[in-house]
Design a protein around this motif. Structure first.
Motif, PDB file in Angstrom:
ATOM      1  N   ARG A  78       0.826  -1.253  -0.047  1.00  0.00           N
ATOM      2  CA  ARG A  78       0.253  -0.032  -0.056  1.00  0.00           C
ATOM      3  C   ARG A  78       0.992   1.239   0.020  1.00  0.00           C
ATOM      4  O   ARG A  78       0.352   2.316  -0.569  1.00  0.00           O
ATOM      5  CB  ARG A  78      -0.949  -0.073   1.172  1.00  0.00           C
ATOM      6  CG  ARG A  78      -2.275  -1.002   1.307  1.00  0.00           C
ATOM      7  CD  ARG A  78      -2.958  -0.811   2.297  1.00  0.00           C
ATOM      8  NE  ARG A  78      -2.316  -1.273   3.622  1.00  0.00           N
ATOM      9  CZ  ARG A  78      -2.373  -2.320   4.251  1.00  0.00           C
ATOM     10  NH1 ARG A  78      -2.942  -3.531   3.503  1.00  0.00           N
ATOM     11  NH2 ARG A  78      -2.002  -2.512   5.377  1.00  0.00           N
TER      12      ARG A  78
ATOM     13  N   ARG B 213       0.516   4.153  -2.805  1.00  0.00           N
ATOM     14  CA  ARG B 213       0.107   5.633  -2.764  1.00  0.00           C
ATOM     15  C   ARG B 213       1.373   6.702  -3.336  1.00  0.00           C
ATOM     16  O   ARG B 213       1.016   7.886  -3.492  1.00  0.00           O
ATOM     17  CB  ARG B 213       0.115   5.779  -1.318  1.00  0.00           C
ATOM     18  CG  ARG B 213      -1.102   5.328  -0.562  1.00  0.00           C
ATOM     19  CD  ARG B 213      -1.079   5.803   0.838  1.00  0.00           C
ATOM     20  NE  ARG B 213      -0.253   5.358   1.602  1.00  0.00           N
ATOM     21  CZ  ARG B 213      -0.523   4.230   2.558  1.00  0.00           C
ATOM     22  NH1 ARG B 213      -1.591   3.473   2.411  1.00  0.00           N
ATOM     23  NH2 ARG B 213       0.430   3.614   3.345  1.00  0.00           N
TER      24      ARG B 213
ATOM     25  N   HIS C  95      -0.135   7.247  -9.446  1.00  0.00           N
ATOM     26  CA  HIS C  95      -1.103   6.459 -10.133  1.00  0.00           C
ATOM     27  C   HIS C  95      -0.596   6.195 -11.727  1.00  0.00           C
ATOM     28  O   HIS C  95      -0.236   7.114 -12.193  1.00  0.00           O
ATOM     29  CB  HIS C  95      -2.450   7.168 -10.274  1.00  0.00           C
ATOM     30  CG  HIS C  95      -3.196   7.213  -9.021  1.00  0.00           C
ATOM     31  ND1 HIS C  95      -2.942   7.800  -7.784  1.00  0.00           N
ATOM     32  CD2 HIS C  95      -4.368   6.232  -8.799  1.00  0.00           C
ATOM     33  CE1 HIS C  95      -3.734   7.737  -7.003  1.00  0.00           C
ATOM     34  NE2 HIS C  95      -4.782   6.703  -7.532  1.00  0.00           N
TER      35      HIS C  95
ATOM     36  N   ARG D  41      -8.695  -3.715  -4.486  1.00  0.00           N
ATOM     37  CA  ARG D  41      -8.876  -2.258  -4.042  1.00  0.00           C
ATOM     38  C   ARG D  41      -7.700  -1.539  -4.626  1.00  0.00           C
ATOM     39  O   ARG D  41      -7.819  -0.221  -5.040  1.00  0.00           O
ATOM     40  CB  ARG D  41      -8.959  -2.121  -2.595  1.00  0.00           C
ATOM     41  CG  ARG D  41     -10.314  -2.446  -2.059  1.00  0.00           C
ATOM     42  CD  ARG D  41     -10.400  -2.243  -0.629  1.00  0.00           C
ATOM     43  NE  ARG D  41     -10.382  -0.832  -0.255  1.00  0.00           N
ATOM     44  CZ  ARG D  41     -10.327  -0.263   0.774  1.00  0.00           C
ATOM     45  NH1 ARG D  41     -10.207  -0.875   2.010  1.00  0.00           N
ATOM     46  NH2 ARG D  41     -10.129   1.057   1.320  1.00  0.00           N
TER      47      ARG D  41
ATOM     48  N   SER E 249      -8.379  -0.987  -8.356  1.00  0.00           N
ATOM     49  CA  SER E 249      -9.215  -0.267  -8.627  1.00  0.00           C
ATOM     50  C   SER E 249      -8.913   0.932  -8.296  1.00  0.00           C
ATOM     51  O   SER E 249      -9.055   2.119  -9.470  1.00  0.00           O
ATOM     52  CB  SER E 249     -10.460  -0.495  -7.690  1.00  0.00           C
ATOM     53  OG  SER E 249     -11.301   0.580  -7.888  1.00  0.00           O
ATOM     54  N   ARG E 250      -8.019   1.424  -7.520  1.00  0.00           N
ATOM     55  CA  ARG E 250      -7.241   2.914  -7.074  1.00  0.00           C
ATOM     56  C   ARG E 250      -6.456   2.937  -8.379  1.00  0.00           C
ATOM     57  O   ARG E 250      -6.280   4.397  -8.739  1.00  0.00           O
ATOM     58  CB  ARG E 250      -6.612   2.563  -5.783  1.00  0.00           C
ATOM     59  CG  ARG E 250      -5.715   4.065  -5.585  1.00  0.00           C
ATOM     60  CD  ARG E 250      -5.082   3.559  -4.356  1.00  0.00           C
ATOM     61  NE  ARG E 250      -4.268   5.059  -3.882  1.00  0.00           N
ATOM     62  CZ  ARG E 250      -3.177   5.545  -4.312  1.00  0.00           C
ATOM     63  NH1 ARG E 250      -2.586   4.820  -5.627  1.00  0.00           N
ATOM     64  NH2 ARG E 250      -2.567   6.684  -4.202  1.00  0.00           N
ATOM     65  N   GLU E 251      -5.664   2.202  -8.922  1.00  0.00           N
ATOM     66  CA  GLU E 251      -4.691   2.482  -9.869  1.00  0.00           C
ATOM     67  C   GLU E 251      -5.332   2.721 -11.217  1.00  0.00           C
ATOM     68  O   GLU E 251      -4.941   3.737 -12.013  1.00  0.00           O
ATOM     69  CB  GLU E 251      -4.059   1.142 -10.214  1.00  0.00           C
ATOM     70  CG  GLU E 251      -2.737   1.471 -11.329  1.00  0.00           C
ATOM     71  CD  GLU E 251      -1.486   1.826 -10.326  1.00  0.00           C
ATOM     72  OE1 GLU E 251      -0.524   2.273 -11.121  1.00  0.00           O
ATOM     73  OE2 GLU E 251      -1.675   2.144  -9.271  1.00  0.00           O
TER      74      GLU E 251
ATOM     75  N   THR F 260      -8.498   4.383 -11.177  1.00  0.00           N
ATOM     76  CA  THR F 260      -9.094   5.520 -10.962  1.00  0.00           C
ATOM     77  C   THR F 260      -8.204   6.640 -10.980  1.00  0.00           C
ATOM     78  O   THR F 260      -7.386   6.840 -10.081  1.00  0.00           O
ATOM     79  CB  THR F 260     -10.146   5.327  -9.821  1.00  0.00           C
ATOM     80  OG1 THR F 260     -10.837   4.445  -9.628  1.00  0.00           O
ATOM     81  CG2 THR F 260     -10.774   6.542  -9.442  1.00  0.00           C
TER      82      THR F 260
END
Length: 207
Positions: free
Chosen positions: A114, A118, A121, A192, A195-197, A199
């Protein structure tokens, strides 16, 4: 498969200036996340979790049977009870210690994963660290196992059973549900990240 201590550590703080440019950051990020994700979702770790679950469930069955033999009051049953309890300890203690050690390693590696995610992206580097097959191997059996545990627990609670059968089935249902929950937590945490990558959002590079 590398041990968790040999995997990439958490990234340095952005203000430390570890990367000369964004391209270097993204390259190092993709490399680190690939190694961490492959370890985090390694298929053999899923198989070890399911094996430990079955061994612990077997130990629980032996423990309940051992206690049942002990309360009968007969010498032969007492001897069987002691033997069954010894086998139960031999099954439950190693399997529970193994699962606990695995959880500690997962927490450490998941935190590093994580931390690297962070940093930025970049959907273009997603194929370099994505492990969809391994994620499904964790997700689908976990759903089945947790569903089986919940269904077995519900049927046990609402059925008229002997104390021995009730304790045996309820314990197995709790073990199955807990093991399935652990697998689901890992798969959901990974999805997750994916999905974060995908978005768009402000990252350290956009501030």
């Amino acid at each position: 498969m590398l041990p968790s201590t040999a995997l990439p550590p958490s990234p340095p703080a952005p203000e430390e200036g570890a990367w000369a440019d964004r391209a270097g950051l993204l390259e190092e990020r993709a490399r680190a996340m690939g190694a961490l994700a492959r370890w985090y979702l390694a298929p053999h770790r899923a198989l070890l979790l399911w094996l430990a679950t079955m061994v612990f469930a077997l130990g629980w069955v032996l423990a309940v049977s051992g206690f049942q033999f002990l309360v009968t009051g007969q010498l032969v049953e007492h001897l069987l009870g002691v033997m069954f309890l010894g086998l139960a300890l031999g099954a439950t203690i190693p399997s529970s210690l193994g699962v606990a050690a695995g959880i500690r390693r997962d927490v450490s590696v998941g935190g590093r994963l994580r931390d690297w995610a962070r940093l930025a992206h970049d959907p273009r580097t997603l194929p370099l660290w994505r492990v969809p097959g391994s994620a499904l191997l964790w997700l689908l059996p976990s759903v089945l196992l947790s569903s089986l545990g919940l269904a077995l627990g519900a049927s046990t609670v609402f059925s008229e059973l002997s104390p021995e059968s009730f304790g045996t089935l309820l314990g197995i249902s709790v073990v199955f549900a807990a093991a399935g929950g652990l697998g689901l937590a890992k798969a959901i945490a990974y999805y997750r990240l994916v999905s974060r990558e995908l978005t768009p959002g402000p990252g350290p590079e956009g501030r």
